[in-house]
Design a protein around this motif. Structure first.
Motif, PDB file in Angstrom:
ATOM      1  N   PHE A  70       8.982  -1.131  -9.405  1.00  0.00           N
ATOM      2  CA  PHE A  70       8.986  -0.002  -8.490  1.00  0.00           C
ATOM      3  C   PHE A  70       8.749   1.262  -9.300  1.00  0.00           C
ATOM      4  O   PHE A  70       8.889   1.257 -10.513  1.00  0.00           O
ATOM      5  N   ARG A  71       8.439   2.339  -8.627  1.00  0.00           N
ATOM      6  CA  ARG A  71       8.293   3.615  -9.311  1.00  0.00           C
ATOM      7  C   ARG A  71       8.797   4.741  -8.415  1.00  0.00           C
ATOM      8  O   ARG A  71       8.818   4.626  -7.195  1.00  0.00           O
ATOM      9  N   GLU A  94       9.139   3.631  -4.622  1.00  0.00           N
ATOM     10  CA  GLU A  94       8.145   2.847  -3.922  1.00  0.00           C
ATOM     11  C   GLU A  94       7.820   1.562  -4.676  1.00  0.00           C
ATOM     12  O   GLU A  94       7.873   1.514  -5.911  1.00  0.00           O
ATOM     13  N   PHE A  95       7.454   0.569  -3.914  1.00  0.00           N
ATOM     14  CA  PHE A  95       7.091  -0.730  -4.449  1.00  0.00           C
ATOM     15  C   PHE A  95       5.759  -0.647  -5.194  1.00  0.00           C
ATOM     16  O   PHE A  95       4.818   0.012  -4.730  1.00  0.00           O
ATOM     17  N   PRO A 148       3.257 -16.732  -5.897  1.00  0.00           N
ATOM     18  CA  PRO A 148       2.234 -15.687  -5.905  1.00  0.00           C
ATOM     19  C   PRO A 148       2.736 -14.361  -6.466  1.00  0.00           C
ATOM     20  O   PRO A 148       3.907 -14.227  -6.833  1.00  0.00           O
ATOM     21  N   THR A 149       1.818 -13.421  -6.509  1.00  0.00           N
ATOM     22  CA  THR A 149       2.132 -12.052  -6.883  1.00  0.00           C
ATOM     23  C   THR A 149       1.768 -11.129  -5.722  1.00  0.00           C
ATOM     24  O   THR A 149       0.957 -11.476  -4.861  1.00  0.00           O
ATOM     25  N   TYR A 150       2.407  -9.986  -5.709  1.00  0.00           N
ATOM     26  CA  TYR A 150       2.199  -9.004  -4.642  1.00  0.00           C
ATOM     27  C   TYR A 150       1.967  -7.635  -5.274  1.00  0.00           C
ATOM     28  O   TYR A 150       2.569  -7.312  -6.296  1.00  0.00           O
ATOM     29  N   TYR A 151       1.118  -6.837  -4.621  1.00  0.00           N
ATOM     30  CA  TYR A 151       0.805  -5.515  -5.136  1.00  0.00           C
ATOM     31  C   TYR A 151       0.753  -4.497  -4.011  1.00  0.00           C
ATOM     32  O   TYR A 151       0.310  -4.795  -2.895  1.00  0.00           O
ATOM     33  N   ALA A 152       1.164  -3.289  -4.327  1.00  0.00           N
ATOM     34  CA  ALA A 152       0.927  -2.185  -3.413  1.00  0.00           C
ATOM     35  C   ALA A 152      -0.560  -1.874  -3.389  1.00  0.00           C
ATOM     36  O   ALA A 152      -1.264  -2.052  -4.391  1.00  0.00           O
ATOM     37  N   SER A 212       8.460  -7.957   0.947  1.00  0.00           N
ATOM     38  CA  SER A 212       8.116  -6.777   1.745  1.00  0.00           C
ATOM     39  C   SER A 212       8.052  -5.521   0.897  1.00  0.00           C
ATOM     40  O   SER A 212       7.504  -4.505   1.328  1.00  0.00           O
ATOM     41  N   GLY A 213       8.623  -5.605  -0.316  1.00  0.00           N
ATOM     42  CA  GLY A 213       8.628  -4.416  -1.153  1.00  0.00           C
ATOM     43  C   GLY A 213       9.757  -3.459  -0.851  1.00  0.00           C
ATOM     44  O   GLY A 213       9.729  -2.316  -1.313  1.00  0.00           O
TER      45      GLY A 213
END
Length: 128
Positions: free
Chosen positions: A37-38, A46-47, A57-61, A109-110
């Motif tokens: 997060f940042r 934020e995610f 898997p991987t997830y990205y904003a 969901s982040g």
């Protein structure tokens, strides 16, 4: 519970690259989905990205897709965030976090509240 410490932040010119690391202590690391997060000044946390405990898997904003890559090495209890083509708007304190639920297999969901262990953060500054 896992304890986390981030490293690798610093000052970089726009267009440059950085690799962040997050070292974890505790036996549960390999069972935890991990996230980055940042938080920039005056903004909400934020995610950025997440990686399931198994590595996939991987997830990205959307803001970082195609530029950032999250990975993990369970043997080293470390999760990484490789950042390329950095922009001034990427400047923030970056935090890694462990999902509250071990062996979580649902969609990420982040939401920060889904993550229960956090590191102190590492500063990333991007000059234009």
């Amino acid at each position: 519970q896992v304890q986390l410490v981030e490293s690798g932040g610093g000052l970089v010119q726009a267009g440059g690259s950085l690799r962040l690391s997050c070292a974890a202590s505790g036996r549960s690391f390999s069972r935890n989905t991990m996230g980055w997060f940042r938080q920039a000044p005056g903004k909400e946390r934020e995610f950025v990205a997440a990686i399931v405990w198994s590595g996939f898997p991987t997830y990205y904003a959307d803001a970082v897709k195609g530029r950032f890559t999250i990975s993990r090495d369970n043997a080293k209890n470390t999760v990484y965030l490789q950042m390329h083509s950095l922009k001034p708007e990427d400047a923030a304190v970056y935090y890694c976090a462990a999902h509250r639920q071990e062996y979580y297999i649902g969609t990420i969901s982040g939401t920060p509240a889904d993550f229960g262990s956090w590191g102190p953060g590492t500063q990333v500054t991007v000059s234009s």
